[in-house]
Design a protein around this motif. Structure first.
Motif, PDB file in Angstrom:
ATOM      1  N   LYS A   5      -3.566  13.011  16.202  1.00  0.00           N
ATOM      2  CA  LYS A   5      -3.312  13.916  14.999  1.00  0.00           C
ATOM      3  C   LYS A   5      -2.833  15.309  15.559  1.00  0.00           C
ATOM      4  O   LYS A   5      -3.442  15.816  16.702  1.00  0.00           O
ATOM      5  CB  LYS A   5      -4.503  14.115  14.227  1.00  0.00           C
ATOM      6  CG  LYS A   5      -4.792  13.098  13.269  1.00  0.00           C
ATOM      7  CD  LYS A   5      -5.859  13.259  12.561  1.00  0.00           C
ATOM      8  CE  LYS A   5      -5.724  13.720  11.013  1.00  0.00           C
ATOM      9  NZ  LYS A   5      -6.792  13.889  10.348  1.00  0.00           N
ATOM     10  N   SER A  63     -10.759   9.951   6.687  1.00  0.00           N
ATOM     11  CA  SER A  63      -9.954  10.955   5.878  1.00  0.00           C
ATOM     12  C   SER A  63      -8.470  10.366   5.895  1.00  0.00           C
ATOM     13  O   SER A  63      -7.874  11.088   5.003  1.00  0.00           O
ATOM     14  CB  SER A  63     -10.372  12.197   6.428  1.00  0.00           C
ATOM     15  OG  SER A  63      -9.576  12.179   7.508  1.00  0.00           O
ATOM     16  N   LEU A  64      -8.045   9.331   6.463  1.00  0.00           N
ATOM     17  CA  LEU A  64      -6.750   8.952   6.163  1.00  0.00           C
ATOM     18  C   LEU A  64      -6.376   8.368   5.016  1.00  0.00           C
ATOM     19  O   LEU A  64      -7.018   7.570   4.271  1.00  0.00           O
ATOM     20  CB  LEU A  64      -6.214   8.056   7.357  1.00  0.00           C
ATOM     21  CG  LEU A  64      -6.071   8.260   8.613  1.00  0.00           C
ATOM     22  CD1 LEU A  64      -5.657   7.145   9.553  1.00  0.00           C
ATOM     23  CD2 LEU A  64      -5.096   9.321   8.888  1.00  0.00           C
ATOM     24  N   SER A  65      -5.009   8.873   4.421  1.00  0.00           N
ATOM     25  CA  SER A  65      -4.626   8.295   3.147  1.00  0.00           C
ATOM     26  C   SER A  65      -3.453   7.328   3.388  1.00  0.00           C
ATOM     27  O   SER A  65      -3.044   7.469   4.551  1.00  0.00           O
ATOM     28  CB  SER A  65      -4.483   9.069   2.231  1.00  0.00           C
ATOM     29  OG  SER A  65      -3.310   9.824   2.403  1.00  0.00           O
ATOM     30  N   ASP A  98      -0.295   8.910   4.533  1.00  0.00           N
ATOM     31  CA  ASP A  98      -0.245   9.508   5.912  1.00  0.00           C
ATOM     32  C   ASP A  98       0.556   8.478   6.832  1.00  0.00           C
ATOM     33  O   ASP A  98       0.879   8.956   8.007  1.00  0.00           O
ATOM     34  CB  ASP A  98      -1.907   9.789   6.641  1.00  0.00           C
ATOM     35  CG  ASP A  98      -2.592  10.709   6.141  1.00  0.00           C
ATOM     36  OD1 ASP A  98      -1.969  11.808   6.067  1.00  0.00           O
ATOM     37  OD2 ASP A  98      -3.709  10.600   5.827  1.00  0.00           O
ATOM     38  N   LEU A  99       0.786   7.132   6.372  1.00  0.00           N
ATOM     39  CA  LEU A  99       1.456   6.119   7.306  1.00  0.00           C
ATOM     40  C   LEU A  99       2.563   6.020   6.838  1.00  0.00           C
ATOM     41  O   LEU A  99       3.514   5.017   7.316  1.00  0.00           O
ATOM     42  CB  LEU A  99       0.537   4.864   7.052  1.00  0.00           C
ATOM     43  CG  LEU A  99      -0.834   5.094   8.022  1.00  0.00           C
ATOM     44  CD1 LEU A  99      -1.818   4.263   7.340  1.00  0.00           C
ATOM     45  CD2 LEU A  99      -0.532   4.704   9.506  1.00  0.00           C
ATOM     46  N   LYS A 100       3.130   6.910   5.901  1.00  0.00           N
ATOM     47  CA  LYS A 100       4.572   6.682   5.450  1.00  0.00           C
ATOM     48  C   LYS A 100       5.689   6.406   6.449  1.00  0.00           C
ATOM     49  O   LYS A 100       6.704   5.954   5.995  1.00  0.00           O
ATOM     50  CB  LYS A 100       4.875   7.540   4.259  1.00  0.00           C
ATOM     51  CG  LYS A 100       5.224   9.067   4.413  1.00  0.00           C
ATOM     52  CD  LYS A 100       5.466   9.703   3.048  1.00  0.00           C
ATOM     53  CE  LYS A 100       5.713  11.099   3.363  1.00  0.00           C
ATOM     54  NZ  LYS A 100       6.153  11.733   4.737  1.00  0.00           N
ATOM     55  N   GLU A 104      -3.622  18.380  10.891  1.00  0.00           N
ATOM     56  CA  GLU A 104      -3.898  17.290   9.910  1.00  0.00           C
ATOM     57  C   GLU A 104      -2.980  16.070   9.907  1.00  0.00           C
ATOM     58  O   GLU A 104      -3.037  15.121   9.028  1.00  0.00           O
ATOM     59  CB  GLU A 104      -4.248  17.823   8.330  1.00  0.00           C
ATOM     60  CG  GLU A 104      -5.280  18.677   8.326  1.00  0.00           C
ATOM     61  CD  GLU A 104      -6.631  18.120   8.607  1.00  0.00           C
ATOM     62  OE1 GLU A 104      -6.844  16.788   8.190  1.00  0.00           O
ATOM     63  OE2 GLU A 104      -7.241  18.408   9.603  1.00  0.00           O
ATOM     64  N   LYS A 105      -1.833  16.365  10.742  1.00  0.00           N
ATOM     65  CA  LYS A 105      -0.623  15.062  10.637  1.00  0.00           C
ATOM     66  C   LYS A 105      -1.069  14.110  11.699  1.00  0.00           C
ATOM     67  O   LYS A 105      -1.527  14.307  12.798  1.00  0.00           O
ATOM     68  CB  LYS A 105       0.587  15.992  11.066  1.00  0.00           C
ATOM     69  CG  LYS A 105       1.718  15.195  10.966  1.00  0.00           C
ATOM     70  CD  LYS A 105       3.007  15.925  11.381  1.00  0.00           C
ATOM     71  CE  LYS A 105       4.277  15.180  11.365  1.00  0.00           C
ATOM     72  NZ  LYS A 105       4.747  14.830  10.200  1.00  0.00           N
ATOM     73  N   LEU A 106      -1.016  12.982  11.084  1.00  0.00           N
ATOM     74  CA  LEU A 106      -1.105  11.771  11.782  1.00  0.00           C
ATOM     75  C   LEU A 106       0.101  11.621  12.619  1.00  0.00           C
ATOM     76  O   LEU A 106       1.283  11.492  12.163  1.00  0.00           O
ATOM     77  CB  LEU A 106      -1.453  10.328  10.965  1.00  0.00           C
ATOM     78  CG  LEU A 106      -1.531   9.187  11.947  1.00  0.00           C
ATOM     79  CD1 LEU A 106      -2.912   9.181  12.471  1.00  0.00           C
ATOM     80  CD2 LEU A 106      -1.474   8.043  10.801  1.00  0.00           C
TER      81      LEU A 106
END
Ligand SMILES: CC(C)(COP(=O)(O)OP(=O)(O)OC[C@H]1O[C@@H](n2cnc3c(N)ncnc32)[C@H](O)[C@@H]1OP(=O)(O)O)[C@@H](O)C(=O)NCCC(=O)NCCS
Length: 137
Positions: free
Chosen positions: A53, A17-19, A22-24, A56-58
């Motif tokens: 996590k 489900s990661l986009s 999420d890695l910005k 919902e935050k990585l």
């Protein structure tokens, strides 16, 4: 910890489900940073990955690549700046080393300043030679 109270942190290998977004806020120590799409590809193409996590935050991740027989290499470990100093990085390493426990060789390259951090996990100091193709990032 740097001015933030951590709620419950959950660890898993479930990254479907990661986009890219999420890695910005990751790869902060890199002068040239991979694109967001590449960052997600790195995790998806890794043989092993564990993410941390908060809701919902990585907030952190670790990955490993392996020959699936003898050796495994841990290229990346990162915890979001404001979440550091709470044991998240240690937990990611601990869980990854457990995942890799049947391999003979488990290697990480790190700056000297992190030697103490990795020694906690019985890792030994060794010198390394590396090549970086800065135009391929
Ligand atoms: C290294 C990193 C993942 C640690 O995550 P963390 O959640 O803060 O880790 P923990 O809270 O479990 O442990 C923090 C410990 O590491 C030490 N540490 C972290 N980064 C350090 C650094 N650059 N230099 C020296 N010590 C460092 C802290 O002083 C602390 O030591 P202590 O346990 O004796 O108090 C995090 O600092 C990070 O993302 N750094 C940038 C990316 C990086 O360097 N990754 C490692 C690549 S090999």
């Amino acid at each position: 910890m740097e001015g933030y109270f951590c709620q419950m942190i959950e660890y898993s290998s479930e990254i479907s489900s990661l986009s890219p977004a999420d890695l910005k806020d990751f790869f902060v120590e890199f002068t040239n940073k991979p694109s967001l799409v590449k960052r997600l590809q790195i995790l998806k193409n890794s043989d092993y990955v564990i993410i941390a996590k908060e809701g919902e935050k990585l907030v952190g991740f670790i990955n490993a690549v392996s020959d699936k027989t003898f050796s495994a290499y841990i290229p990346l470990l990162e915890v979001l700046h404001e979440y550091r100093g709470n044991g998240i990085g240690s937990e990611l390493v601990k869980q990854m080393l457990d995942m890799l426990k049947n391999y003979y060789m488990i290697d990480i390259c790190c700056d000297e300043s992190l030697e103490k951090f990795y020694k906690k996990f019985n890792m030994l100091k060794l010198s390394a030679m590396v090549l970086r193709n800065y135009d391929k990032i």
